[in-house]
Design a protein around this motif. Structure first.
Motif, PDB file in Angstrom:
ATOM      1  N   GLN A 174       3.836 -51.732 -32.947  1.00  0.00           N
ATOM      2  CA  GLN A 174       3.980 -52.585 -31.689  1.00  0.00           C
ATOM      3  C   GLN A 174       5.396 -52.910 -31.577  1.00  0.00           C
ATOM      4  O   GLN A 174       5.962 -53.244 -30.611  1.00  0.00           O
ATOM      5  CB  GLN A 174       3.143 -54.012 -31.685  1.00  0.00           C
ATOM      6  N   GLU A 175       5.778 -53.385 -32.694  1.00  0.00           N
ATOM      7  CA  GLU A 175       7.452 -53.617 -32.773  1.00  0.00           C
ATOM      8  C   GLU A 175       8.221 -52.501 -32.354  1.00  0.00           C
ATOM      9  O   GLU A 175       9.326 -52.617 -31.624  1.00  0.00           O
ATOM     10  CB  GLU A 175       7.846 -54.074 -34.131  1.00  0.00           C
ATOM     11  N   ARG A 176       8.024 -51.535 -32.919  1.00  0.00           N
ATOM     12  CA  ARG A 176       8.848 -50.214 -32.353  1.00  0.00           C
ATOM     13  C   ARG A 176       8.413 -49.880 -30.920  1.00  0.00           C
ATOM     14  O   ARG A 176       9.807 -49.403 -30.331  1.00  0.00           O
ATOM     15  CB  ARG A 176       8.387 -48.862 -33.220  1.00  0.00           C
ATOM     16  N   ILE A 177       7.486 -49.884 -30.234  1.00  0.00           N
ATOM     17  CA  ILE A 177       7.118 -49.604 -28.784  1.00  0.00           C
ATOM     18  C   ILE A 177       8.232 -50.691 -28.110  1.00  0.00           C
ATOM     19  O   ILE A 177       8.815 -50.391 -27.303  1.00  0.00           O
ATOM     20  CB  ILE A 177       5.866 -49.954 -28.502  1.00  0.00           C
ATOM     21  N   ASP A 178       8.104 -52.094 -28.556  1.00  0.00           N
ATOM     22  CA  ASP A 178       8.893 -53.047 -27.707  1.00  0.00           C
ATOM     23  C   ASP A 178      10.474 -52.546 -28.023  1.00  0.00           C
ATOM     24  O   ASP A 178      11.297 -52.452 -26.861  1.00  0.00           O
ATOM     25  CB  ASP A 178       8.697 -54.206 -28.113  1.00  0.00           C
ATOM     26  N   ASP A 179      10.746 -52.225 -29.115  1.00  0.00           N
ATOM     27  CA  ASP A 179      12.345 -51.781 -29.203  1.00  0.00           C
ATOM     28  C   ASP A 179      12.713 -50.704 -28.578  1.00  0.00           C
ATOM     29  O   ASP A 179      13.790 -50.707 -27.876  1.00  0.00           O
ATOM     30  CB  ASP A 179      12.450 -51.846 -30.578  1.00  0.00           C
ATOM     31  N   VAL A 180      11.931 -49.500 -28.739  1.00  0.00           N
ATOM     32  CA  VAL A 180      12.404 -48.211 -27.915  1.00  0.00           C
ATOM     33  C   VAL A 180      12.041 -48.200 -26.431  1.00  0.00           C
ATOM     34  O   VAL A 180      13.282 -47.833 -25.647  1.00  0.00           O
ATOM     35  CB  VAL A 180      11.436 -47.141 -28.278  1.00  0.00           C
ATOM     36  N   LEU A 181      11.211 -49.314 -25.655  1.00  0.00           N
ATOM     37  CA  LEU A 181      11.255 -49.454 -24.411  1.00  0.00           C
ATOM     38  C   LEU A 181      12.547 -50.067 -24.004  1.00  0.00           C
ATOM     39  O   LEU A 181      13.116 -49.802 -22.941  1.00  0.00           O
ATOM     40  CB  LEU A 181      10.203 -50.365 -23.955  1.00  0.00           C
ATOM     41  N   ARG A 182      13.071 -51.041 -24.637  1.00  0.00           N
ATOM     42  CA  ARG A 182      14.273 -51.883 -24.507  1.00  0.00           C
ATOM     43  C   ARG A 182      15.611 -50.822 -24.531  1.00  0.00           C
ATOM     44  O   ARG A 182      16.550 -50.681 -23.805  1.00  0.00           O
ATOM     45  CB  ARG A 182      14.510 -53.028 -25.334  1.00  0.00           C
ATOM     46  N   ALA A 183      15.481 -49.918 -25.411  1.00  0.00           N
ATOM     47  CA  ALA A 183      16.760 -48.878 -25.674  1.00  0.00           C
ATOM     48  C   ALA A 183      16.792 -47.925 -24.585  1.00  0.00           C
ATOM     49  O   ALA A 183      18.059 -47.579 -24.108  1.00  0.00           O
ATOM     50  CB  ALA A 183      16.179 -48.005 -26.927  1.00  0.00           C
ATOM     51  N   VAL A 184      15.457 -47.667 -23.990  1.00  0.00           N
ATOM     52  CA  VAL A 184      15.601 -46.651 -22.501  1.00  0.00           C
ATOM     53  C   VAL A 184      15.588 -47.298 -21.356  1.00  0.00           C
ATOM     54  O   VAL A 184      15.661 -46.867 -20.284  1.00  0.00           O
ATOM     55  CB  VAL A 184      14.628 -45.635 -22.770  1.00  0.00           C
TER      56      VAL A 184
END
Length: 237
Positions: A98-108
């Motif tokens: 879940q943390e990875r999903i939030d981080d990668v969505l912000r990154a793109v």
């Protein structure tokens, strides 16, 4: 029938390398072979100095990720964004999904709220950002880019190219990009190989490509035919 013959090139760590040429010249065949999607080939593909076997390990699949041409076709129409992204994390046996999903969505350039949307609720540019996020979430070292902007509106293409350039700088990624668009390759790639009939005719730097400083007659004709596109470069990020 042989699609590609005597092709040899090297992509340095952190470099963006382009393959360009007319449709059917063999560039996508090479990309699919590197990705492990085309097993019917001879010769060697090395990554970090180690030859890649036909059946790729989880470590290699995680290190080398592919972004496909059509983001709508590459995303499951009945799966929410969070499902698509969490599947990649699960397959690579990584923690903190879940943390990875939030981080990668912000990154793109999107945000955590996009995790609850389906592909049909997204624009073409947003879908391609999700496709890039799916590749990034497993923390790869190299991205294989198969015409990543050709299915997008011209107004959106520059945004995606600038995003890819930013991600390469921030994450130290290497890119192997296939395209028929000289402007895209000149904007993205440090070096480019020009292909014809399954062979690499020559390799040029980005500056040489922009200047038309090439050796082969075919390359000069190819650049001349695409001259209007060469000047159409995306604005800086």
């Amino acid at each position: 029938m042989t699609a590609v013959r005597d092709v040899s090139f090297r992509v340095a760590r952190g470099e963006a390398f382009g393959l360009i040429g007319e449709s059917g010249c063999g560039k996508s065949t090479i990309l699919r072979a590197v990705a492990g999607l085309n097993e019917s080939h001879e010769g060697s593909i090395l990554f970090d100095g180690h030859e890649l076997p036909t059946r790729r390990s989880r470590e290699v699949l995680r290190a080398v990720q592919m972004v496909f041409q059509d983001p709508f076709a590459s995303l499951h129409p009945r799966k929410m964004v969070q499902t698509v992204l969490s599947e990649s994390v699960r397959l690579m046996r990584m923690d903190r999904p879940q943390e990875r999903i939030d981080d990668v969505l912000r990154a793109v350039g999107l945000g955590p709220q996009f995790r609850y949307r389906y592909p049909h609720e997204l624009s073409g540019g947003q879908r391609q950002r999700i496709a890039i996020a799916r590749a990034l979430i497993v923390e790869p070292r190299m991205l294989l880019l198969d015409e990543p902007t050709s299915a997008l509106d011209v107004s959106v293409q520059a945004e995606i190219l600038n995003l890819l350039n930013r991600l390469r700088r921030e994450r130290g990624l290497s890119y192997l990009m296939v395209s028929h668009d000289i402007a895209v390759v000149a904007h993205m790639c440090d070096r480019t190989a020009i292909m014809k009939d399954g062979c690499i005719l020559e390799m040029v730097t980005a500056d040489q490509l922009r200047r038309g400083d090439v050796l082969e007659t075919y390359t000069r004709e190819f650049l001349a035919a695409s001259a209007p596109a060469v000047v159409r470069q995306p604005p800086p990020a």
